[in-house]
Design a protein around this motif. Structure first.
Motif, PDB file in Angstrom:
ATOM      1  N   ARG A 244       0.810  -1.218   0.000  1.00 14.50           N
ATOM      2  CA  ARG A 244       0.000   0.000   0.000  1.00 14.50           C
ATOM      3  C   ARG A 244       0.843   1.268   0.000  1.00 14.50           C
ATOM      4  O   ARG A 244       0.468   2.264  -0.611  1.00 14.50           O
ATOM      5  N   CYS A 245       1.975   1.266   0.692  1.00 12.68           N
ATOM      6  CA  CYS A 245       2.786   2.482   0.803  1.00 12.68           C
ATOM      7  C   CYS A 245       4.190   2.326   0.236  1.00 12.68           C
ATOM      8  O   CYS A 245       4.873   3.328  -0.001  1.00 12.68           O
ATOM      9  N   LEU A 246       4.679   1.102   0.048  1.00 10.65           N
ATOM     10  CA  LEU A 246       6.019   0.823  -0.483  1.00 10.65           C
ATOM     11  C   LEU A 246       7.109   1.449   0.380  1.00 10.65           C
ATOM     12  O   LEU A 246       8.171   1.814  -0.121  1.00 10.65           O
ATOM     13  N   ARG A 247       6.849   1.605   1.678  1.00 10.54           N
ATOM     14  CA  ARG A 247       7.812   2.301   2.529  1.00 10.54           C
ATOM     15  C   ARG A 247       8.481   1.388   3.554  1.00 10.54           C
ATOM     16  O   ARG A 247       9.659   1.524   3.820  1.00 10.54           O
ATOM     17  N   SER A 248       7.717   0.499   4.167  1.00  5.58           N
ATOM     18  CA  SER A 248       8.289  -0.328   5.221  1.00  5.58           C
ATOM     19  C   SER A 248       7.725  -1.732   5.103  1.00  5.58           C
ATOM     20  O   SER A 248       6.959  -2.043   4.194  1.00  5.58           O
ATOM     21  N   ARG A 249       8.099  -2.580   6.063  1.00  5.71           N
ATOM     22  CA  ARG A 249       7.721  -3.985   6.005  1.00  5.71           C
ATOM     23  C   ARG A 249       6.562  -4.321   6.927  1.00  5.71           C
ATOM     24  O   ARG A 249       6.421  -5.467   7.345  1.00  5.71           O
ATOM     25  N   ARG A 256      -2.156   2.697   6.875  1.00  6.63           N
ATOM     26  CA  ARG A 256      -3.186   3.726   6.756  1.00  6.63           C
ATOM     27  C   ARG A 256      -3.098   4.484   5.437  1.00  6.63           C
ATOM     28  O   ARG A 256      -3.762   5.510   5.274  1.00  6.63           O
ATOM     29  N   ALA A 257      -2.303   4.010   4.507  1.00  8.56           N
ATOM     30  CA  ALA A 257      -2.208   4.681   3.207  1.00  8.56           C
ATOM     31  C   ALA A 257      -3.547   4.589   2.478  1.00  8.56           C
ATOM     32  O   ALA A 257      -4.261   3.593   2.602  1.00  8.56           O
ATOM     33  N   PRO A 258      -3.922   5.621   1.717  1.00  4.56           N
ATOM     34  CA  PRO A 258      -5.210   5.603   1.015  1.00  4.56           C
ATOM     35  C   PRO A 258      -5.220   4.568  -0.104  1.00  4.56           C
ATOM     36  O   PRO A 258      -4.165   4.071  -0.514  1.00  4.56           O
ATOM     37  N   PRO A 259      -6.408   4.219  -0.623  1.00  5.80           N
ATOM     38  CA  PRO A 259      -6.473   3.281  -1.750  1.00  5.80           C
ATOM     39  C   PRO A 259      -5.756   3.832  -2.980  1.00  5.80           C
ATOM     40  O   PRO A 259      -5.325   4.985  -3.019  1.00  5.80           O
ATOM     41  N   CYS A 260      -5.689   2.987  -3.999  1.00  7.74           N
ATOM     42  CA  CYS A 260      -4.912   3.313  -5.202  1.00  7.74           C
ATOM     43  C   CYS A 260      -5.386   4.618  -5.846  1.00  7.74           C
ATOM     44  O   CYS A 260      -4.620   5.556  -5.998  1.00  7.74           O
ATOM     45  N   GLY A 261      -6.654   4.694  -6.258  1.00  6.72           N
ATOM     46  CA  GLY A 261      -7.199   5.913  -6.830  1.00  6.72           C
ATOM     47  C   GLY A 261      -6.988   6.068  -8.321  1.00  6.72           C
ATOM     48  O   GLY A 261      -7.612   6.937  -8.948  1.00  6.72           O
ATOM     49  N   VAL A 262      -6.112   5.275  -8.940  1.00  9.74           N
ATOM     50  CA  VAL A 262      -5.893   5.363 -10.382  1.00  9.74           C
ATOM     51  C   VAL A 262      -7.091   4.742 -11.089  1.00  9.74           C
ATOM     52  O   VAL A 262      -7.505   3.625 -10.769  1.00  9.74           O
ATOM     53  N   HIS A 270      -0.489   0.332  -3.944  1.00 10.43           N
ATOM     54  CA  HIS A 270       0.132   1.592  -4.361  1.00 10.43           C
ATOM     55  C   HIS A 270      -0.182   1.856  -5.829  1.00 10.43           C
ATOM     56  O   HIS A 270      -0.392   0.932  -6.624  1.00 10.43           O
ATOM     57  N   ARG A 271      -0.201   3.136  -6.189  1.00 13.56           N
ATOM     58  CA  ARG A 271      -0.543   3.503  -7.573  1.00 13.56           C
ATOM     59  C   ARG A 271       0.462   2.949  -8.582  1.00 13.56           C
ATOM     60  O   ARG A 271       0.130   2.729  -9.749  1.00 13.56           O
ATOM     61  N   LEU A 272       1.713   2.728  -8.144  1.00 19.17           N
ATOM     62  CA  LEU A 272       2.705   2.169  -9.056  1.00 19.17           C
ATOM     63  C   LEU A 272       2.496   0.678  -9.292  1.00 19.17           C
ATOM     64  O   LEU A 272       3.142   0.097 -10.170  1.00 19.17           O
ATOM     65  N   LEU A 273       1.612   0.038  -8.507  1.00 22.48           N
ATOM     66  CA  LEU A 273       1.325  -1.379  -8.669  1.00 22.48           C
ATOM     67  C   LEU A 273      -0.024  -1.604  -9.336  1.00 22.48           C
ATOM     68  O   LEU A 273      -0.557  -2.716  -9.321  1.00 22.48           O
ATOM     69  N   HIS A 274      -0.577  -0.554  -9.933  1.00 19.07           N
ATOM     70  CA  HIS A 274      -1.910  -0.650 -10.538  1.00 19.07           C
ATOM     71  C   HIS A 274      -1.794  -1.181 -11.963  1.00 19.07           C
ATOM     72  O   HIS A 274      -1.049  -0.650 -12.791  1.00 19.07           O
ATOM     73  N   HIS A 275      -2.520  -2.263 -12.257  1.00 18.69           N
ATOM     74  CA  HIS A 275      -2.615  -2.791 -13.614  1.00 18.69           C
ATOM     75  C   HIS A 275      -3.704  -2.037 -14.375  1.00 18.69           C
ATOM     76  O   HIS A 275      -4.760  -1.733 -13.814  1.00 18.69           O
TER      77      HIS A 275
END
Length: 535
Positions: A244-249, A256-262, A270-275
């Motif tokens: 979801r955030c690509l920041r930690s493990r 608490r990161a928001p949904p993708c939204g794309v 995360h938006r970078l993982l959106h197909h």
């Protein structure tokens, strides 16, 4: 050993940190003072002098380096001026007047400590402070200001006046209760935590990228961003980071990161993982789809691209869209900015401005488009923020941006295939690729220093160009693919005495009289065969 207070790079805390070091530094040796500084610095402050802390540099050199970055007097004074604009207006309560007088006295003392007396004569600061007073106190100030006190700056005179008024009503002001002080402390701590969002981001930068082991976040990694979506999923799984955030493990369920939204996607990644969504079968010609080992989303995307480009004289235009990180009082957000040289004003989405905690004066605004269509925004705010390119390190000031609600722009995608084959873009193609970029900021000519091109890389006319701005490289121009039909005409001449009916029919069919043109008299019979071939 007496420890120093923690300093994380917040310029508002620099003066107290510097004073704490000056007061206690004489009791310790140079090596002990360096050790104290090493234990007290965090985040951006530690990053700024990390090399000096491991060399034989004395504490004074380290302190000068910190002051050069976080303790610039003019920047600190301007920061205090911005804080003053956010002060609440004074009410008829004596307690409010006492608090306001205390804030004004601290502001004047800060300016004097920084040795910048010219700011005490600022008419803008004086007007902003006086407008926050009640009408009765304001009228008293007018009488007080009319008194001739030569050589006393106006802001210092206002601070003295407010202290006198506070002394008069101090007996009627309620005392500070412990519960109120605790609530004020908790509120201050909450604001401090929210405002230190950028500090937490800087602290995470000290952890190397799990992919390339460099000093940046995974979402800013060129190798990660330049890969296709399936490869990004594989890298995220290999590095064991939160999807979801690509920041930690931590676990995705606790993030608490928001949904993708794309594309209005509500999935928790995360938006970078959106197909990209699969298009309908009827939208793609079956002959255009090729069977490969790529994921289904990529195959369909390339198939659509081939269908679009298989016509004649197809051209695709790119606008100057840059991935940026914008910072406000409540932290930073990653989004996209459209660099529009035809716009006279800079605008920002109102929802994004609210998330960043941006505020400013409200005044109505009318926007006019190319066809003369106008739209009104009665509650538009004029705000300023810090902005930088996602692949850049230097921050810049975005000034006087106007907020509008429900800001809707196009969505632009740059695939790797769009820049492949462009020799002039090979070195920078990784920073030009993005998917479904929907700008939430439009930067116009009022912030021209952010949109001008400092370097241009161009190739043939049918290929796009790239320009380097203060926010990074942006792709623009057009990519044209021209396919015109080529007509081959073969002529076969024959001499015949007798004409059978088939030859007569073909002669009449190809006769030029049917086109209204008088042919030359010939004795030969021409048999024409036309072969059309599309390239």
């Amino acid at each position: 050993m007496q420890e120093l207070p923690t300093f994380n790079g917040n310029s508002g805390e620099w003066l107290s940190f510097q004073a704490a070091f000056r007061e206690s530094g004489g009791s310790f040796s140079a090596g002990e003072n360096v050790a104290r500084l090493r234990r007290s610095l965090r985040g951006a402050a530690l990053e700024a002098v990390s090399a000096l802390l491991i060399t034989q540099t004395g504490p004074e050199d380290i302190l000068k380096a910190l002051e050069r970055r976080f303790g610039r007097p003019d920047a600190l004074v301007l920061g205090e001026m911005e804080k003053m604009k956010t002060w609440t207006r004074v009410t008829d309560s004596p307690r409010d007047l006492c608090l306001f007088a205390n804030k004004m006295a601290n502001l004047v003392a800060t300016i004097e400590v920084l040795n910048k007396p010219q700011y005490l004569h600022s008419p803008e600061m004086l007007r902003a402070a006086v407008e926050k007073l009640t009408p009765i106190v304001r009228n008293k100030w007018y009488d007080y200001a009319a008194m001739k006190t030569e050589g006393v700056p106006e802001l210092k005179k206002l601070a003295s006046f407010l202290n006198e008024e506070a002394d008069k009503c101090a007996a009627y002001a309620p005392i500070e209760r412990e519960s109120e002080m605790a609530r004020s402390k908790r509120r201050t701590e909450h604001i401090h935590i929210v405002n230190n969002d950028s500090e937490r981001v800087n602290m995470r930068k000290s952890e190397p990228c799990p992919v390339c082991k460099r000093d940046h976040k995974l979402s800013d990694c060129r190798k990660f961003v330049g890969a296709d979506v399936s490869a990004r999923w594989d890298l995220a799984k290999k590095c064991k980071v939160c999807f979801r955030c690509l920041r930690s493990r931590h676990r995705r369920s606790s993030c608490r990161a928001p949904p993708c939204g794309v594309e209005r996607c509500t999935l928790h990644h995360h938006r970078l993982l959106h197909h990209q969504r699969r298009p309908e079968v009827n939208e793609v010609s079956p002959s255009a789809v090729s069977v490969t080992s790529e994921p289904a989303g990529e195959v369909l995307a390339s198939a659509i691209n081939s269908v679009i480009n298989d016509g004649r004289n197809k051209r695709r235009a790119y606008l100057k869209v840059a991935p940026v990180a914008i910072t406000g009082p409540r932290g930073s957000r990653h989004t996209y900015a459209l660099l529009d040289e035809g716009s006279t004003v800079t605008i920002i989405d109102a929802q994004l401005a609210e998330q960043l905690g941006l505020s400013g004066p409200r005044d109505p605004m009318k926007m006019q488009g190319v066809n003369g269509e106008e739209s009104s925004h009665d509650y538009s705010m004029r705000v300023s923020a810090r902005i930088r390119g996602s692949y850049e390190t230097e921050e810049h000031t975005l000034r006087d941006a106007r907020t509008i609600k429900n800001m809707s722009f196009f969505s632009q995608t740059v695939h790797r295939s769009d820049v492949q084959g462009c020799a002039h873009l090979q070195e920078i193609e990784n920073v030009l690729i993005y998917e479904r970029a929907t700008p939430k900021i439009l930067i116009g000519q009022d912030n021209w220093e952010l949109i001008i091109s400092n370097e241009v890389r161009k190739g043939p006319r049918h290929q796009p160009v790239a320009s380097r701005t203060q926010l990074g490289w942006v792709l623009h121009g057009c990519r044209t693919s021209t396919t015109s039909p080529v007509v081959f005409c073969s002529h076969l001449s024959m001499m015949e005495e007798d004409h059978d009916p088939l030859e007569e029919i073909m002669k009449k069919y190809f006769a030029l009289e049917s086109l209204g043109i008088e042919p030359r008299t010939q004795m030969k019979v021409h048999l024409c065969q036309i072969i059309m071939k599309m390239h």
